[in-house]
Design a protein around this motif. Structure first.
Motif, short mmCIF file in Angstrom:
data_model
loop_
_atom_site.label_atom_id
_atom_site.label_comp_id
_atom_site.label_asym_id
_atom_site.label_seq_id
_atom_site.Cartn_x
_atom_site.Cartn_y
_atom_site.Cartn_z
N ASN A 13 -3.66 6.45 3.43
CA ASN A 13 -2.90 5.07 3.42
C ASN A 13 -3.49 4.23 4.62
O ASN A 13 -3.54 3.09 4.57
CB ASN A 13 -1.40 5.06 3.38
CG ASN A 13 -0.80 5.42 1.78
OD1 ASN A 13 -1.68 4.91 0.97
ND2 ASN A 13 0.43 5.98 2.12
N HIS A 14 -3.74 4.81 5.72
CA HIS A 14 -4.02 4.28 6.90
C HIS A 14 -5.36 3.53 6.52
O HIS A 14 -5.56 2.29 7.16
CB HIS A 14 -4.19 5.20 8.16
CG HIS A 14 -4.23 4.84 9.31
ND1 HIS A 14 -3.47 3.97 9.93
CD2 HIS A 14 -5.57 4.65 10.23
CE1 HIS A 14 -4.01 3.43 11.39
NE2 HIS A 14 -4.90 4.03 11.29
N GLY B 258 5.09 8.04 4.43
CA GLY B 258 3.97 7.61 3.34
C GLY B 258 3.07 7.10 4.24
O GLY B 258 1.78 6.69 3.63
N TRP B 259 3.01 6.70 5.34
CA TRP B 259 1.91 6.07 6.29
C TRP B 259 1.03 7.34 6.70
O TRP B 259 1.01 8.02 7.75
CB TRP B 259 2.31 5.53 7.37
CG TRP B 259 1.27 5.03 8.15
CD1 TRP B 259 0.02 4.84 8.20
CD2 TRP B 259 1.46 4.02 9.31
NE1 TRP B 259 -0.70 4.02 9.05
CE2 TRP B 259 0.23 3.25 9.72
CE3 TRP B 259 2.52 3.37 9.99
CZ2 TRP B 259 -0.07 2.69 10.83
CZ3 TRP B 259 2.70 2.44 11.13
CH2 TRP B 259 1.10 2.25 11.57
N ASP B 260 0.11 7.94 5.84
CA ASP B 260 -0.57 9.04 6.20
C ASP B 260 -2.22 8.51 6.32
O ASP B 260 -2.43 7.40 6.30
CB ASP B 260 -0.68 10.43 4.80
CG ASP B 260 -1.01 9.43 3.62
OD1 ASP B 260 -1.66 8.37 3.50
OD2 ASP B 260 -0.58 10.10 2.66
N GLN C 51 -6.54 2.68 3.66
CA GLN C 51 -6.31 1.44 2.86
C GLN C 51 -5.82 0.05 3.82
O GLN C 51 -6.15 -1.04 3.54
CB GLN C 51 -5.33 1.90 1.72
CG GLN C 51 -5.89 2.64 0.85
CD GLN C 51 -5.12 3.31 -0.27
OE1 GLN C 51 -4.21 3.70 0.24
NE2 GLN C 51 -5.71 3.51 -1.39
N ILE C 52 -4.76 0.45 4.79
CA ILE C 52 -4.38 -0.37 5.23
C ILE C 52 -5.30 -1.28 6.17
O ILE C 52 -5.38 -2.60 6.18
CB ILE C 52 -2.97 -0.07 6.25
CG1 ILE C 52 -1.89 0.42 5.43
CG2 ILE C 52 -2.53 -0.97 7.27
CD1 ILE C 52 -0.85 1.21 5.88
N ILE D 70 0.83 -1.20 -0.08
CA ILE D 70 0.13 -0.05 0.03
C ILE D 70 0.80 1.22 -0.05
O ILE D 70 0.49 2.24 -0.77
CB ILE D 70 -0.93 0.02 1.24
CG1 ILE D 70 -2.07 -1.44 0.86
CG2 ILE D 70 -1.73 1.40 1.18
CD1 ILE D 70 -2.85 -1.45 2.06
N ILE D 71 1.82 1.17 0.81
CA ILE D 71 2.68 2.49 1.01
C ILE D 71 3.63 2.75 -0.25
O ILE D 71 3.76 3.94 -0.44
CB ILE D 71 3.50 2.53 2.35
CG1 ILE D 71 2.18 2.65 3.36
CG2 ILE D 71 4.26 3.84 2.34
CD1 ILE D 71 2.85 2.78 4.75
N ASP D 72 4.12 1.69 -0.60
CA ASP D 72 4.97 1.94 -1.92
C ASP D 72 6.28 2.54 -1.93
O ASP D 72 6.41 3.39 -2.72
CB ASP D 72 4.25 2.14 -2.93
CG ASP D 72 4.85 1.68 -4.51
OD1 ASP D 72 5.59 0.64 -4.48
OD2 ASP D 72 4.48 2.22 -5.47
#
Length: 82
Positions: free
Chosen positions: A42-43, A37-39, A45-46, A18-20
Motif C-alpha cells: 500500500n505504501h 493496512g498501511w503495509d 501505491q500511496i 488505497i487502504i480501504d
C-alpha cells in the motif's frame, strides 16, 4: 486553510481509497504504525497516487527518509512550490 492542511486533506482521500479500512484521519505525526493496512504494498501505491496527483516523482532518498505524514507534506510543499 494553509497549504499543508489542504495537502493532508488530499492525502486522507488517497489513503482512504488505497487502504480501504474505513475513513482515515491523518495528522502530521501519523506513521505507518498508526494505520491498519498501511503495509509496504500500500505504501508503494500511496506514493504512486501522490506522484500522479501532484505530477512529480519522489527520489529514493526522499522515500527512505519518510518518517511521518509531516515529512510527506513537507516534500509535497517543496516539490509543488519549485
Amino acid at each position: 486553510m494553509n497549504q499543508k492542511q489542504q495537502i493532508i486533506l488530499d492525502l486522507n482521500e488517497i489513503f482512504t481509497d488505497i487502504i480501504d479500512e474505513g475513513e482515515i484521519m491523518l495528522n502530521p505525526e501519523t506513521t505507518a504504525n498508526d494505520i491498519d493496512g498501511w503495509d509496504s504494498l500500500n505504501h508503494i501505491q500511496i506514493l504512486a497516487a501522490i506522484e500522479k496527483k501532484y505530477t512529480f516523482k519522489f527520489t529514493l532518498t526522499e522515500i527512505q527518509n519518510l518518517k511521518n505524514i509531516d515529512d510527506l507534506t513537507n516534500i509535497i510543499v517543496q516539490k509543488t512550490s519549485a
